[in-house]
Design an enzyme around this catalytic site. Structure first.
Site, PDB file in Angstrom:
ATOM      1  N   SER A  10      14.726  23.994   7.109  1.00 22.99           N
ATOM      2  CA  SER A  10      15.916  24.812   7.337  1.00 22.99           C
ATOM      3  C   SER A  10      15.923  26.064   6.465  1.00 22.99           C
ATOM      4  CB  SER A  10      17.183  23.998   7.061  1.00 22.99           C
ATOM      5  OG  SER A  10      17.227  23.603   5.700  1.00 22.99           O
ATOM      6  N   TYR A  41      21.329  23.147   7.319  1.00 16.38           N
ATOM      7  CA  TYR A  41      21.456  22.310   8.510  1.00 16.38           C
ATOM      8  C   TYR A  41      22.436  21.153   8.297  1.00 16.38           C
ATOM      9  CZ  TYR A  41      17.393  24.335  11.008  1.00 16.38           C
ATOM     10  OH  TYR A  41      16.528  25.159  11.691  1.00 16.38           O
ATOM     11  N   GLY A  42      22.624  20.767   7.050  1.00 12.31           N
ATOM     12  CA  GLY A  42      23.434  19.587   6.751  1.00 12.31           C
ATOM     13  C   GLY A  42      24.804  19.526   7.402  1.00 12.31           C
ATOM     14  N   CYS A  72      12.218  18.822   6.461  1.00 10.66           N
ATOM     15  CA  CYS A  72      13.677  18.921   6.331  1.00 10.66           C
ATOM     16  C   CYS A  72      14.225  17.530   6.592  1.00 10.66           C
ATOM     17  CB  CYS A  72      14.229  19.919   7.346  1.00 10.66           C
ATOM     18  SG  CYS A  72      16.044  19.952   7.465  1.00 10.66           S
ATOM     19  N   ASN A  73      14.940  16.983   5.635  1.00  6.12           N
ATOM     20  CA  ASN A  73      15.453  15.625   5.785  1.00  6.12           C
ATOM     21  C   ASN A  73      16.467  15.518   6.913  1.00  6.12           C
ATOM     22  OD1 ASN A  73      14.638  13.698   3.251  1.00  6.12           O
ATOM     23  ND2 ASN A  73      14.618  15.853   2.684  1.00  6.12           N
ATOM     24  N   THR A  74      17.341  16.520   7.052  1.00  6.30           N
ATOM     25  CA  THR A  74      18.343  16.488   8.113  1.00  6.30           C
ATOM     26  C   THR A  74      17.674  16.498   9.482  1.00  6.30           C
ATOM     27  OG1 THR A  74      19.913  17.671   6.688  1.00  6.30           O
ATOM     28  CG2 THR A  74      20.400  17.599   9.039  1.00  6.30           C
ATOM     29  N   GLU A 151      19.002  28.424  -2.013  1.00  6.91           N
ATOM     30  CA  GLU A 151      18.718  29.564  -1.137  1.00  6.91           C
ATOM     31  C   GLU A 151      19.058  30.892  -1.810  1.00  6.91           C
ATOM     32  OE1 GLU A 151      17.269  29.769   1.855  1.00  6.91           O
ATOM     33  OE2 GLU A 151      16.880  27.613   1.940  1.00  6.91           O
ATOM     34  N   THR A 184      14.594  18.499   0.798  1.00 10.85           N
ATOM     35  CA  THR A 184      13.446  19.155   0.173  1.00 10.85           C
ATOM     36  C   THR A 184      13.843  20.372  -0.660  1.00 10.85           C
ATOM     37  OG1 THR A 184      13.039  20.230   2.327  1.00 10.85           O
ATOM     38  CG2 THR A 184      11.655  18.331   1.746  1.00 10.85           C
ATOM     39  N   HIS A 185      15.102  20.799  -0.573  1.00 14.82           N
ATOM     40  CA  HIS A 185      15.583  21.849  -1.470  1.00 14.82           C
ATOM     41  C   HIS A 185      15.802  21.322  -2.890  1.00 14.82           C
ATOM     42  CE1 HIS A 185      16.548  23.965   2.290  1.00 14.82           C
ATOM     43  NE2 HIS A 185      16.783  25.059   1.590  1.00 14.82           N
TER      44      HIS A 185
END
Length: 269
Positions: A10, A41-42, A72-74, A151, A184-185
């Site tokens: 994301s 995205y969350g 991206c986990n979401t 970000e 992953t952020h």
């Protein structure tokens, strides 16, 4: 022509996976896409995340990748099965590798999971952990303020510490000895997260486990790069290219200095 590994996220979070792939598989060419214009995205609906994921995969397919990594986990939680049904190459997510790492390290049998609203609400980590160890105790917490910090490149500040403390300090009341960074952020904030949780809590990033899974799958399919040619990586972002490039260069450090990189801004709509 060497087939690349396509990795997307994301935003900048998937660079944690890229760094591990570069370290473990230095001969592999990487195509990276960060959807920085639509991050995070969350908070989005599952339908939106699936649609965005399809658009990115449709874009990446033109590069004829030998594998797609949903870093991206979401997106992994809600779109992995959908993407696997749409393409004929291996598709790897980041949830199962992280769960396996936590199960392998926990001594108390109590694992914490932090992630975006979408990831936590999906229950994907809890399901993956319980499939591996039915009696595991899972303590989950959504941390919606973390991705915007990353970000913006705000990894270490008083504001960052205060937000992390207010979000997860209460988790210390549980016998957690492993905390999965379920986005992953979040490794960008690992120093601050560790300060808040204490040094006795192992932080689990799925990046290194995911890179190992990539290596295993490619080796099994005899698709590992075997020539000595230096790969030229390609990095794409849908938002501000200057911020993206700054964060990427800062995070990847020596890894990105070792190989040529092409920076591009695509149009996927």
């Amino acid at each position: 022509m060497q087939q690349p590994i396509a990795i997307f996220d994301s935003g900048v979070g998937g660079l944690t996976v890229v760094k591990e792939v570069m370290r473990q598989l230095p001969r592999e060419k990487i195509i990276y896409f960060g959807d920085t214009a639509r991050t995070p995205y969350g908070p989005r609906t599952a339908q939106e995340v699936v649609q965005f994921t399809r658009e990115i995969v449709d874009y990446l397919i033109q590069f004829q990748p030998k594998m797609i990594v949903i870093a991206c986990n979401t997106a992994t939680a809600v779109a992995l099965a959908d993407i696997r049904s749409r393409v004929a190459i291996p598709v790897v997510g980041v949830i199962n590798p992280g769960a396996r790492a936590a199960i392998g390290k926990t001594m108390t049998g109590c694992v914490g999971v932090i992630g975006t609203d979408g990831t936590i609400k999906s229950g994907a980590y809890e399901q993956a952990l319980r499939e591996l160890s039915p009696n595991i105790q899972v303590v989950s917490e959504s941390c919606p303020q973390f991705v915007p910090l990353v970000e913006r490149g705000n990894f270490r500040s008083i504001e960052t510490y205060d937000i992390v403390r207010d979000s997860i300090a209460h988790m210390r009341s549980y016998p957690i000895d492993c905390l999965i960074l379920g986005c992953t952020h979040y490794p960008f904030l690992s120093e601050t997260i560790s300060e808040v949780m204490g040094s006795e809590v192992n932080l689990i990033s799925s990046a290194d486990e995911t890179a190992r899974e990539i290596s295993t799958i490619l080796q099994d399919k005899r698709k590992l790069a075997r020539n000595d040619q230096v790969p030229v990586h390609q990095f794409f972002c849908s938002g501000d290219p200057l911020m993206f490039k700054m964060i990427a260069q800062q995070w990847l450090g020596e890894q990105i200095d070792l190989t040529p990189v092409v920076w591009q801004v695509p149009n996927i709509s």
